[in-house]
Design an enzyme around this catalytic site. Structure first.
Site, PDB file in Angstrom:
ATOM      1  N   HIS A 185       0.825  -1.207   0.000  1.00  7.06           N
ATOM      2  CA  HIS A 185       0.000   0.000   0.000  1.00  7.06           C
ATOM      3  C   HIS A 185       0.863   1.263   0.000  1.00  7.06           C
ATOM      4  O   HIS A 185       0.611   2.209  -0.749  1.00  7.06           O
ATOM      5  CB  HIS A 185      -0.895  -0.036   1.243  1.00  7.06           C
ATOM      6  CG  HIS A 185      -1.707   1.185   1.468  1.00  7.06           C
ATOM      7  ND1 HIS A 185      -2.977   1.354   0.971  1.00  7.06           N
ATOM      8  CD2 HIS A 185      -1.438   2.316   2.171  1.00  7.06           C
ATOM      9  CE1 HIS A 185      -3.457   2.528   1.347  1.00  7.06           C
ATOM     10  NE2 HIS A 185      -2.542   3.127   2.074  1.00  7.06           N
ATOM     11  N   GLU A 186       1.912   1.283   0.831  1.00  9.03           N
ATOM     12  CA  GLU A 186       2.767   2.467   0.933  1.00  9.03           C
ATOM     13  C   GLU A 186       3.552   2.711  -0.357  1.00  9.03           C
ATOM     14  O   GLU A 186       3.792   3.856  -0.738  1.00  9.03           O
ATOM     15  CB  GLU A 186       3.721   2.343   2.119  1.00  9.03           C
ATOM     16  CG  GLU A 186       3.038   2.264   3.468  1.00  9.03           C
ATOM     17  CD  GLU A 186       2.046   3.384   3.710  1.00  9.03           C
ATOM     18  OE1 GLU A 186       2.304   4.531   3.267  1.00  9.03           O
ATOM     19  OE2 GLU A 186       0.999   3.119   4.327  1.00  9.03           O
ATOM     20  N   HIS A 189       1.438   4.745  -2.502  1.00  8.45           N
ATOM     21  CA  HIS A 189       1.529   6.179  -2.237  1.00  8.45           C
ATOM     22  C   HIS A 189       2.777   6.763  -2.880  1.00  8.45           C
ATOM     23  O   HIS A 189       2.753   7.854  -3.459  1.00  8.45           O
ATOM     24  CB  HIS A 189       1.586   6.432  -0.726  1.00  8.45           C
ATOM     25  CG  HIS A 189       0.258   6.381  -0.053  1.00  8.45           C
ATOM     26  ND1 HIS A 189      -0.885   6.921  -0.597  1.00  8.45           N
ATOM     27  CD2 HIS A 189      -0.120   5.845   1.137  1.00  8.45           C
ATOM     28  CE1 HIS A 189      -1.905   6.742   0.226  1.00  8.45           C
ATOM     29  NE2 HIS A 189      -1.463   6.066   1.281  1.00  8.45           N
ATOM     30  N   HIS A 195      -6.087   7.493  -1.777  1.00  7.19           N
ATOM     31  CA  HIS A 195      -6.924   6.395  -1.286  1.00  7.19           C
ATOM     32  C   HIS A 195      -8.176   6.164  -2.128  1.00  7.19           C
ATOM     33  O   HIS A 195      -8.809   7.122  -2.583  1.00  7.19           O
ATOM     34  CB  HIS A 195      -7.334   6.653   0.165  1.00  7.19           C
ATOM     35  CG  HIS A 195      -6.204   6.588   1.127  1.00  7.19           C
ATOM     36  ND1 HIS A 195      -5.882   7.625   1.972  1.00  7.19           N
ATOM     37  CD2 HIS A 195      -5.287   5.617   1.377  1.00  7.19           C
ATOM     38  CE1 HIS A 195      -4.837   7.292   2.717  1.00  7.19           C
ATOM     39  NE2 HIS A 195      -4.454   6.089   2.363  1.00  7.19           N
TER      40      HIS A 195
END
Length: 388
Positions: A185-186, A189, A195
């Site tokens: 997930h990071e 980013h 999101h």
């Protein structure tokens, strides 16, 4: 270019779980204590008002997403949703918004603070991205732009990351027990993705239960109407929050429309994540070898001219006034001049931009993988992508 099947800024801006969950009957997650004594300030992000924590040194925290001064503003009017190619001349270091990594490649540094387990989690997460998308990773040698991955010392399954490239740097802060679910997930980013639950069409698919959300975390569930929707809402995206993320009372913060909770996250990319990333970071935008030093062989042949009022998505290419441009998250990047014969890397011998230097009109610098020239009005103009 046909954009109907392309995926969305929020989708590709939709892959993060940094402060991952708490324990409930249906899902295990970290207990996230409600923040107290933290002063939140109001800023505009992509033209939408949010509340963020000022961490100092020009960095602000919006949950697990770290935003910089250049990605935030004090007025919604400072955000241009539909910039014109070649007219996004900007002062370097200001108002550059969200920017992709050049050449489809994340250059990284593994800080000495990382444990063996954190390093293994990082490599496994990179493998998930590189084996299924056009994204490549390269450990830094002497590159000017890179992301540093560090141990933040917190005994949690949590992490945070800068959104895209900040100047020429990025950072991922790992908790002691950060899992592949969170790290994948990071990395999303770091690639520039926000999101999934902030999509403007999310209310057609999920319910956000603000009464269960911790004080100060509400902005992470607010819709962003300026994010570009290209694909369908993806409940399985790695950028989608879990059903109990930021719960203040162990009740769900997100449910499906029928009131049920969606399945817990898995350490993998969804089909939508893969399709979206391969649209934003297209094959051929790097050298295919993942060493971060290659260029693109794109030409203007077969590429449509930019049309005012048409919606373009990240990764789309257009021609405009004799140049080829590619749409980034919040701007157009000039790639090369149409019909020009490549003469080697246009950035060869040009020094990186430095805030500490004084520049005069005509000076050139490199910045975020692109060549810039200072104009007579003391604004920087994008002259094209390095490697061309």
């Amino acid at each position: 270019m046909n954009t109907k099947n392309l995926i969305n800024l929020t989708k590709v801006a939709a892959l993060s779980l940094g402060l991952f969950m708490t324990s409930c009957a249906t899902e295990d997650f970290e207990e996230i204590p409600e923040s107290t004594g933290i002063e939140l300030v109001e800023k505009y992000f992509l033209g939408e008002l949010i509340k963020v924590e000022n961490l100092g040194n020009g960095i602000y925290a919006d949950g697990d997403m770290l935003l910089s001064d250049e990605q935030l503003s004090d007025s919604p009017s400072e955000f241009d949703k539909d910039p014109i190619p070649g007219e996004d001349i900007t002062k370097l270091g200001l108002a550059n918004g969200i920017t992709k990594w050049p050449n489809n490649t994340i250059i990284y540094v593994l800080d000495g603070s990382l444990s063996n387990n954190q390093i293994q989690v990082t490599r496994n997460s990179m493998q998930e991205w590189s084996s299924k998308t056009n994204i490549r990773f390269k450990e830094r040698t002497n590159e000017n732009y890179y992301v540093t991955i560090v141990n933040n010392g917190d005994n949690c399954n949590c992490a945070s990351a800068n959104l895209g490239v900040i100047g020429t740097r990025g950072r991922i802060n790992m908790g002691v027990r950060t899992s592949e679910v969170v790290m994948i997930h990071e990395i999303g980013h770091t690639l520039g993705y926000i999101h999934e639950q902030t999509r403007s069409d999310r209310d057609n698919h999920v319910r956000i239960l603000f009464e269960n959300i911790q004080n100060g975390a509400e902005s992470q569930f607010r819709k962003n109407n300026n994010a570009r929707l290209i694909g369908d809402f993806d409940i399985k995206s790695t950028m989608m929050y879990g059903a109990f993320t930021f719960s203040k009372n162990r009740q769900p913060t997100i449910t499906l429309l029928d009131g049920s909770t969606h399945p817990r996250r898995r350490p993998e990319l969804s089909a939508g994540d893969i399709a979206g990333t391969n649209q934003v970071y297209q094959a051929g935008d790097g050298d295919g070898g993942g060493d971060g030093d290659g260029g693109t062989n794109d030409t203007c042949e077969g590429v449509d001219e930019w049309v005012r009022g048409q919606q373009y998505n990240v990764g789309d290419k257009v021609t405009y006034r004799g140049f080829l441009y590619e749409r980034d998250f919040t701007r157009w990047n000039r790639i090369l001049e149409c019909d020009a014969t490549p003469q080697g890397d246009i950035c060869d011998g040009v020094n990186p931009y430095s805030r500490n230097n004084s520049y005069s009109p005509g000076d050139k610098v490199t910045y975020r993988g692109y060549l810039y020239e200072l104009q007579s009005n003391f604004r920087w103009s994008n002259q094209g992508q390095c490697g061309n």
